[in-house]
Design a protein around this motif. Structure first.
Motif, PDB file in Angstrom:
ATOM      1  N   ASP B   1       0.830  -1.202   0.000  1.00  0.00           N
ATOM      2  CA  ASP B   1       0.000   0.000   0.000  1.00  0.00           C
ATOM      3  C   ASP B   1       0.867   1.256   0.000  1.00  0.00           C
ATOM      4  OD1 ASP B   1      -2.898  -0.932   2.057  1.00  0.00           O
ATOM      5  OD2 ASP B   1      -2.225  -1.529   0.056  1.00  0.00           O
ATOM      6  N   ILE B   2       0.333   2.305  -0.562  1.00  0.00           N
ATOM      7  CA  ILE B   2       1.002   3.595  -0.545  1.00  0.00           C
ATOM      8  C   ILE B   2       0.752   4.242   0.814  1.00  0.00           C
ATOM      9  CG2 ILE B   2       1.097   5.885  -1.595  1.00  0.00           C
ATOM     10  CD1 ILE B   2       0.132   4.518  -4.211  1.00  0.00           C
ATOM     11  N   GLN B   3       1.836   4.628   1.479  1.00  0.00           N
ATOM     12  CA  GLN B   3       1.725   5.262   2.804  1.00  0.00           C
ATOM     13  C   GLN B   3       1.695   6.779   2.648  1.00  0.00           C
ATOM     14  OE1 GLN B   3       1.216   3.061   5.280  1.00  0.00           O
ATOM     15  NE2 GLN B   3       1.518   1.534   3.655  1.00  0.00           N
ATOM     16  N   MET B   4       0.827   7.406   3.425  1.00  0.00           N
ATOM     17  CA  MET B   4       0.693   8.860   3.410  1.00  0.00           C
ATOM     18  C   MET B   4       1.096   9.420   4.771  1.00  0.00           C
ATOM     19  SD  MET B   4      -0.461   9.024   0.354  1.00  0.00           S
ATOM     20  CE  MET B   4      -0.773  10.782   0.212  1.00  0.00           C
ATOM     21  N   THR B   5       1.891  10.467   4.756  1.00  0.00           N
ATOM     22  CA  THR B   5       2.238  11.162   5.992  1.00  0.00           C
ATOM     23  C   THR B   5       1.825  12.623   5.880  1.00  0.00           C
ATOM     24  OG1 THR B   5       4.479  11.604   5.184  1.00  0.00           O
ATOM     25  CG2 THR B   5       4.168   9.618   6.512  1.00  0.00           C
ATOM     26  N   GLN B   6       1.548  13.238   7.013  1.00  0.00           N
ATOM     27  CA  GLN B   6       1.179  14.647   7.049  1.00  0.00           C
ATOM     28  C   GLN B   6       2.008  15.363   8.112  1.00  0.00           C
ATOM     29  OE1 GLN B   6      -3.521  13.741   6.555  1.00  0.00           O
ATOM     30  NE2 GLN B   6      -3.061  15.870   7.047  1.00  0.00           N
ATOM     31  N   SER B   7       2.307  16.617   7.833  1.00  0.00           N
ATOM     32  CA  SER B   7       2.965  17.432   8.841  1.00  0.00           C
ATOM     33  C   SER B   7       2.449  18.864   8.760  1.00  0.00           C
ATOM     34  CB  SER B   7       4.478  17.399   8.649  1.00  0.00           C
ATOM     35  OG  SER B   7       4.834  17.905   7.378  1.00  0.00           O
ATOM     36  N   PRO B   8       2.320  19.519   9.932  1.00  0.00           N
ATOM     37  CA  PRO B   8       2.476  18.912  11.246  1.00  0.00           C
ATOM     38  C   PRO B   8       1.280  18.041  11.599  1.00  0.00           C
ATOM     39  CG  PRO B   8       1.664  21.136  11.482  1.00  0.00           C
ATOM     40  CD  PRO B   8       1.865  20.924  10.004  1.00  0.00           C
ATOM     41  N   SER B   9       1.337  17.345  12.724  1.00  0.00           N
ATOM     42  CA  SER B   9       0.181  16.571  13.170  1.00  0.00           C
ATOM     43  C   SER B   9      -0.860  17.489  13.799  1.00  0.00           C
ATOM     44  CB  SER B   9       0.610  15.498  14.172  1.00  0.00           C
ATOM     45  OG  SER B   9       1.283  16.088  15.259  1.00  0.00           O
ATOM     46  N   SER B  10      -0.410  18.600  14.327  1.00  0.00           N
ATOM     47  CA  SER B  10      -1.327  19.612  14.839  1.00  0.00           C
ATOM     48  C   SER B  10      -0.659  20.967  14.785  1.00  0.00           C
ATOM     49  CB  SER B  10      -1.752  19.293  16.275  1.00  0.00           C
ATOM     50  OG  SER B  10      -0.646  19.363  17.138  1.00  0.00           O
ATOM     51  N   LEU B  11      -1.482  21.988  14.763  1.00  0.00           N
ATOM     52  CA  LEU B  11      -0.949  23.349  14.775  1.00  0.00           C
ATOM     53  C   LEU B  11      -1.958  24.274  15.426  1.00  0.00           C
ATOM     54  CD1 LEU B  11      -2.250  25.419  12.380  1.00  0.00           C
ATOM     55  CD2 LEU B  11      -1.203  23.665  10.954  1.00  0.00           C
ATOM     56  N   SER B  12      -1.444  25.315  16.014  1.00  0.00           N
ATOM     57  CA  SER B  12      -2.290  26.355  16.591  1.00  0.00           C
ATOM     58  C   SER B  12      -2.113  27.624  15.772  1.00  0.00           C
ATOM     59  CB  SER B  12      -1.913  26.626  18.047  1.00  0.00           C
ATOM     60  OG  SER B  12      -2.171  25.501  18.842  1.00  0.00           O
ATOM     61  N   ALA B  13      -3.207  28.238  15.411  1.00  0.00           N
ATOM     62  CA  ALA B  13      -3.147  29.431  14.575  1.00  0.00           C
ATOM     63  C   ALA B  13      -4.257  30.400  14.962  1.00  0.00           C
ATOM     64  CB  ALA B  13      -3.268  29.047  13.105  1.00  0.00           C
ATOM     65  N   SER B  14      -4.098  31.620  14.514  1.00  0.00           N
ATOM     66  CA  SER B  14      -5.074  32.664  14.808  1.00  0.00           C
ATOM     67  C   SER B  14      -5.899  32.972  13.575  1.00  0.00           C
ATOM     68  CB  SER B  14      -4.352  33.930  15.267  1.00  0.00           C
ATOM     69  OG  SER B  14      -3.592  33.689  16.416  1.00  0.00           O
ATOM     70  N   VAL B  15      -7.080  33.520  13.806  1.00  0.00           N
ATOM     71  CA  VAL B  15      -7.909  33.968  12.690  1.00  0.00           C
ATOM     72  C   VAL B  15      -7.129  34.966  11.847  1.00  0.00           C
ATOM     73  CG1 VAL B  15     -10.008  35.237  12.062  1.00  0.00           C
ATOM     74  CG2 VAL B  15     -10.071  33.549  13.909  1.00  0.00           C
ATOM     75  N   GLY B  16      -7.150  34.760  10.533  1.00  0.00           N
ATOM     76  CA  GLY B  16      -6.420  35.623   9.622  1.00  0.00           C
ATOM     77  C   GLY B  16      -5.058  35.091   9.224  1.00  0.00           C
ATOM     78  N   ASP B  17      -4.555  34.094   9.951  1.00  0.00           N
ATOM     79  CA  ASP B  17      -3.252  33.515   9.627  1.00  0.00           C
ATOM     80  C   ASP B  17      -3.309  32.746   8.307  1.00  0.00           C
ATOM     81  OD1 ASP B  17      -1.985  32.551  12.950  1.00  0.00           O
ATOM     82  OD2 ASP B  17      -2.142  34.496  11.925  1.00  0.00           O
ATOM     83  N   ARG B  18      -2.150  32.655   7.680  1.00  0.00           N
ATOM     84  CA  ARG B  18      -1.966  31.773   6.529  1.00  0.00           C
ATOM     85  C   ARG B  18      -1.466  30.434   7.072  1.00  0.00           C
ATOM     86  NH1 ARG B  18      -1.075  32.625   1.022  1.00  0.00           N
ATOM     87  NH2 ARG B  18       0.195  31.049  -0.053  1.00  0.00           N
ATOM     88  N   VAL B  19      -2.149  29.357   6.689  1.00  0.00           N
ATOM     89  CA  VAL B  19      -1.839  28.035   7.214  1.00  0.00           C
ATOM     90  C   VAL B  19      -1.463  27.101   6.064  1.00  0.00           C
ATOM     91  CG1 VAL B  19      -2.836  25.999   8.329  1.00  0.00           C
ATOM     92  CG2 VAL B  19      -3.284  28.275   9.265  1.00  0.00           C
ATOM     93  N   THR B  20      -0.390  26.352   6.273  1.00  0.00           N
ATOM     94  CA  THR B  20       0.054  25.391   5.263  1.00  0.00           C
ATOM     95  C   THR B  20       0.212  24.018   5.898  1.00  0.00           C
ATOM     96  OG1 THR B  20       1.215  27.094   3.996  1.00  0.00           O
ATOM     97  CG2 THR B  20       1.863  24.811   3.613  1.00  0.00           C
ATOM     98  N   ILE B  21      -0.392  23.021   5.272  1.00  0.00           N
ATOM     99  CA  ILE B  21      -0.304  21.626   5.715  1.00  0.00           C
ATOM    100  C   ILE B  21       0.331  20.834   4.586  1.00  0.00           C
ATOM    101  CG2 ILE B  21      -1.629  19.592   6.399  1.00  0.00           C
ATOM    102  CD1 ILE B  21      -3.819  21.583   7.393  1.00  0.00           C
TER     103      ILE B  21
END
Lengths: 125, 108
Positions: B1-21
């Motif tokens: 099977d193809i394994q998928m990973t994600q980073s970060p596992s969690s993040l804290s951000a504020s309204v209006g922030d730019r977020v990248t996963i």
């Protein structure tokens, strides 16, 4: 509007069986592949099984192969999942999902565009 | 099977922030990559399909990019309703569809 409504979940003992149903409406059910996807409590999403529009093709995750059977009745707009030899690790919310595709440049990309609300299966003695 | 990973596992951000996963596949999957948003007690919702195509009805602040093994989901300006868990999913191999482990976005 597209609706998918699962039913049939509940509490079952290890080794027992359960049959889940998913009633579809708002689209031509017989035109779409369908899938079951589950989510254990507090965990991520796990794909379980896939069935083609005419039932000619099915596929299963290794974790359920030989124990679960997916089927559909296009006349009744319904999807099913027969679950046998249930284990504690099968405890999860089970979602049915519609699979659509987008074709471009000779490739077709599948995705799950509509999901039901889920039905909880608990396997415990 | 193809394994998928994600980073970060969690993040804290504020309204209006730019977020990248970020999502990474264990082998090349071309553009066979989808993104979903899930809120507590609710079913997942499709955001992005084929790596960069925005699902109908999804706000334009969501965007996806990438190809091969590395992919990104970006929220250009985080809104209160965007606090949720985000999953990537590969559809390259229908013999074994796999999801990433998820990234939880919460309020800073």
């Amino acid at each position: 509007q597209v609706q998918l409504v699962e039913s049939g979940g509940g509490l079952v003992k290890p080794g027992g069986s359960l049959r889940l149903s998913c009633a579809a409406s708002g689209f031509t059910f017989s035109d779409y592949y369908m899938s079951w996807i589950r989510q254990a409590p507090g965990k991520g999403l796990e794909w379980v099984s896939y069935i083609s529009s005419s039932s000619s093709y099915t596929n299963y995750a290794d974790s359920v192969k030989g124990r679960f059977t997916i089927s559909r009745d296009n006349a009744k707009n319904s999807l099913y999942l027969q679950m046998n030899s249930l284990r504690a690790e099968d405890t999860a919310v089970y979602y049915c999902a519609r699979a659509s595709d987008y074709c471009s440049g000779g490739s077709c990309y599948d995705y799950f565009d509509y999901w039901g609300q889920g039905t909880l299966v608990t396997v415990s003695s | 099977d193809i394994q998928m990973t994600q980073s970060p596992s969690s993040l804290s951000a504020s309204v209006g922030d730019r977020v990248t996963i970020t999502c990474r596949a264990s082998q090349s999957i071309s553009s066979y990559l989808n993104w979903y948003q899930q809120k507590p007690g609710k079913a997942p919702k499709l955001l992005i399909y084929a790596a960069s195509s925005l699902q109908s009805g999804v706000p334009s602040r969501f965007s996806g990019s990438g190809s091969g093994t590395d992919f990104t989901l970006t929220i250009s300006s985080l809104q209160p309703e965007d606090f949720a868990t985000y999953y990537c999913q590969q559809s390259y191999s229908t013999l074994g569809i796999t999801f990433g482990p998820g990234t939880k976005v919460d309020i800073k």
